[in-house]
Design a protein around this motif. Structure first.
Motif, PDB file in Angstrom:
ATOM      1  N   ARG B  49       0.982  -1.305   0.109  1.00 23.31           N
ATOM      2  CA  ARG B  49       0.026   0.047  -0.178  1.00 23.31           C
ATOM      3  C   ARG B  49       0.742   1.380  -0.093  1.00 23.31           C
ATOM      4  O   ARG B  49       0.685   2.175  -0.476  1.00 23.31           O
ATOM      5  N   ALA B  50       1.914   1.113   0.732  1.00 24.66           N
ATOM      6  CA  ALA B  50       2.725   2.428   0.887  1.00 24.66           C
ATOM      7  C   ALA B  50       3.453   2.608  -0.394  1.00 24.66           C
ATOM      8  O   ALA B  50       3.440   3.961  -0.955  1.00 24.66           O
ATOM      9  N   TYR B  51       3.973   1.632  -1.145  1.00 26.27           N
ATOM     10  CA  TYR B  51       4.553   1.885  -2.526  1.00 26.27           C
ATOM     11  C   TYR B  51       3.684   2.491  -3.487  1.00 26.27           C
ATOM     12  O   TYR B  51       4.079   3.343  -4.279  1.00 26.27           O
ATOM     13  N   ARG B  52       2.216   1.859  -3.354  1.00 26.68           N
ATOM     14  CA  ARG B  52       1.338   2.419  -4.328  1.00 26.68           C
ATOM     15  C   ARG B  52       1.034   3.941  -4.248  1.00 26.68           C
ATOM     16  O   ARG B  52       0.728   4.678  -5.136  1.00 26.68           O
ATOM     17  N   SER B  53       1.156   4.340  -2.951  1.00 28.51           N
ATOM     18  CA  SER B  53       0.548   5.725  -2.494  1.00 28.51           C
ATOM     19  C   SER B  53       1.844   6.405  -2.329  1.00 28.51           C
ATOM     20  O   SER B  53       1.787   7.665  -1.621  1.00 28.51           O
ATOM     21  N   PHE B  54       3.078   6.283  -2.691  1.00 23.23           N
ATOM     22  CA  PHE B  54       4.106   6.762  -2.366  1.00 23.23           C
ATOM     23  C   PHE B  54       4.088   8.365  -2.818  1.00 23.23           C
ATOM     24  O   PHE B  54       4.900   9.173  -2.383  1.00 23.23           O
ATOM     25  N   GLU B  55       3.537   8.559  -3.790  1.00 24.38           N
ATOM     26  CA  GLU B  55       3.224   9.994  -4.553  1.00 24.38           C
ATOM     27  C   GLU B  55       2.634  10.861  -3.499  1.00 24.38           C
ATOM     28  O   GLU B  55       3.055  11.984  -3.152  1.00 24.38           O
ATOM     29  N   SER B  56       1.986  10.246  -2.262  1.00 24.19           N
ATOM     30  CA  SER B  56       1.388  11.181  -1.373  1.00 24.19           C
ATOM     31  C   SER B  56       2.422  11.589  -0.328  1.00 24.19           C
ATOM     32  O   SER B  56       2.042  12.404   0.592  1.00 24.19           O
ATOM     33  N   PHE B  57       3.505  10.831  -0.280  1.00 25.48           N
ATOM     34  CA  PHE B  57       4.368  11.200   0.743  1.00 25.48           C
ATOM     35  C   PHE B  57       5.267  12.365   0.538  1.00 25.48           C
ATOM     36  O   PHE B  57       5.881  12.631  -0.745  1.00 25.48           O
ATOM     37  N   ARG B  58       5.223  13.309   1.695  1.00 29.09           N
ATOM     38  CA  ARG B  58       5.658  14.513   1.125  1.00 29.09           C
ATOM     39  C   ARG B  58       7.325  14.719   1.844  1.00 29.09           C
ATOM     40  O   ARG B  58       7.799  15.548   1.620  1.00 29.09           O
ATOM     41  N   GLY B  59       7.874  13.620   2.117  1.00 34.01           N
ATOM     42  CA  GLY B  59       9.201  13.545   2.374  1.00 34.01           C
ATOM     43  C   GLY B  59       9.874  14.031   3.615  1.00 34.01           C
ATOM     44  O   GLY B  59      11.031  14.241   4.010  1.00 34.01           O
TER      45      GLY B  59
END
Lengths: 229, 189
Positions: B49-59
């Motif tokens: 799940r994390a990998y699929r939504s990695f775009e939403s991670f702001r770093g």
């Protein structure tokens, strides 16, 4: 600051979550009030115990290289299309992940539920053959989960200095299996009844309140298959 | 800086920022799920799940971001394991109960004899923590092991900061009550 106010702030004070004026007010109160200071010490000790109890168990983590391979597969568009098709068929997410892992990542468990075996040992007379059985079993099913539950005379081979009829110590064999993921559990009821101090049990083993209850629980709650060597 | 959306960098960035927190993820799942095998399943699913939504991670904080996903995965995959807080109201007075029976609990400085007892003591605390409700266990692990700030915990749980504070106090007090109760029960066994 009075005791009632200070008490409410002790946890955030300990957690370093107070702003400077509040933290100073609490610190000043603690200097004057032995009772609150003692309570803070108690919270500190409790926090230390909770940390020790909750920290990660060594070796409990998921295999990192297997995870990396799973992500690489996820990364490839071709397989991703396959996965979407499975989704369209309405398979639950976990099954899909498991299926994907089974098909493409050899070192991940073979299904949503991996093979699980509980070895029940209530006499140390056959401990040697039991340890041998487990070692062979592990060869045939390297990904299975193994738990050895001991009670009554079965705990003896997990005591410090225990050796078999030929005088060969058990501990290195237990340690080698533990190293490969086999868990050894000792019945606390047995220790109490037989007046064996817990310190006498080797470090590779952990404790359960009742061995026999654990054998039942593993089968009912965690889907373990029962084996009696 | 690499663009997280560019495909070749994505996996590499994910491996750098999110994969190293696998121990924290596993430990949280282990405390929230009923057994080790289910916890491993959760971690695996959470990473997907994390990998699929990695775009939403702001770093800013990969660990907190991942732990939020792990926690939600526990919820959705195994919602039935959630135990609710007991109905009895929380009483502030219980915090005053002095526990003298568990050395490590009562004394910060343990003597050598107390250290010997500590191993079984920790086993007992583990068992008692397992008997706490889900929302108590999660604040304890996030605070005591991950040492996240109240603010970070609030954002992971999606609750106000004040709720984090009161839940932590409640969890710690309830655990202390259980420890005390355990030692009062022992002579009767």
């Amino acid at each position: 600051m009075n005791c009632a106010d200070a008490k409410k702030l002790l946890h955030p004070y300990l957690d370093e979550e107070l702003d400077a004026p509040s933290a100073i007010a609490v610190a000043e109160h603690l200097q004057q009030c032995a009772r609150c200071a003692a309570e803070l010490e108690r919270h500190k000790a409790a926090s230390g115990l909770i940390k020790a109890a909750m920290r990660p168990e060594p070796g409990a983590a998921v295999d990192l290289s297997a995870m990396r391979r799973m992500l690489e597969i996820e990364h490839r568009p071709a397989e991703a299309t396959h996965r979407r098709r499975w989704f369209a068929l309405g398979a639950p997410a976990l099954t899909v992940a498991a299926l994907l892992a089974w098909a493409l990542v050899p070192s991940l468990p073979g299904s949503g539920r991996s093979e699980r075996y509980v070895y029940h040992i209530n006499s140390s007379d056959n401990a040697t053959s039991a340890l041998g059985n487990i070692a062979f079993h592990l060869e045939t099913a390297p990904k299975a989960h193994f738990v050895v539950v001991t009670h009554n005379e079965g705990v003896d081979f997990l005591l410090r200095g225990a050796s078999d009829g030929a005088g060969t110590p058990f501990q290195p064999r237990v340690a080698a299996l533990k190293e490969r993921g086999v868990q050894f559990r000792v019945c606390l009821n047995t220790l109490r009844v037989r007046h064996i101090p817990q310190q006498q049990v080797i470090a590779q083993a952990s404790f359960v309140p009742s061995g026999i209850a654990e054998v039942g629980r593993l089968q009912i709650e965690e889907g373990y298959a029962y084996l009696k060597p | 800086m690499n663009d997280p959306k560019s495909a070749p960098d994505r996996l590499q960035r994910f491996e750098q920022l999110i994969l190293p927190h696998i121990d924290a993820a596993t430990n949280l799942a282990r405390w929230l799920m009923p057994n080790r095998e289910d916890a491993q399943d959760v971690v695996q699913e959470a990473y997907l799940r994390a990998y699929r939504s990695f775009e939403s991670f702001r770093g800013d904080n990969g660990r907190a971001w991942l732990l939020a996903i792990v926690r939600n995965t526990c919820f959705t995959l195994h919602a039935k394991t959630r135990t609710h807080a007991p109905e009895e109201p929380f009483e502030e007075e219980t915090q005053e109960t002095v526990c003298e029976t568990l050395p490590g609990w009562a004394n910060a400085a343990a003597d050598p004899l107390a250290l010997l007892e500590r191993r079984s003591e920790i086993e007992l605390v583990k068992q008692l923590i397992r008997s706490l409700p889900f929302d108590h266990r999660e604040v304890l692990v996030l605070r005591e092991v991950e040492e996240l700030s109240y603010k970070e915990i609030a954002s992971i749980l999606g609750v106000p900061l004040g709720t984090v504070m009161s839940r932590l106090a409640r969890a710690r007090a309830l655990l202390e009550r259980k420890v005390t109760a355990h030692f009062h029960e022992v002579p009767r066994q």
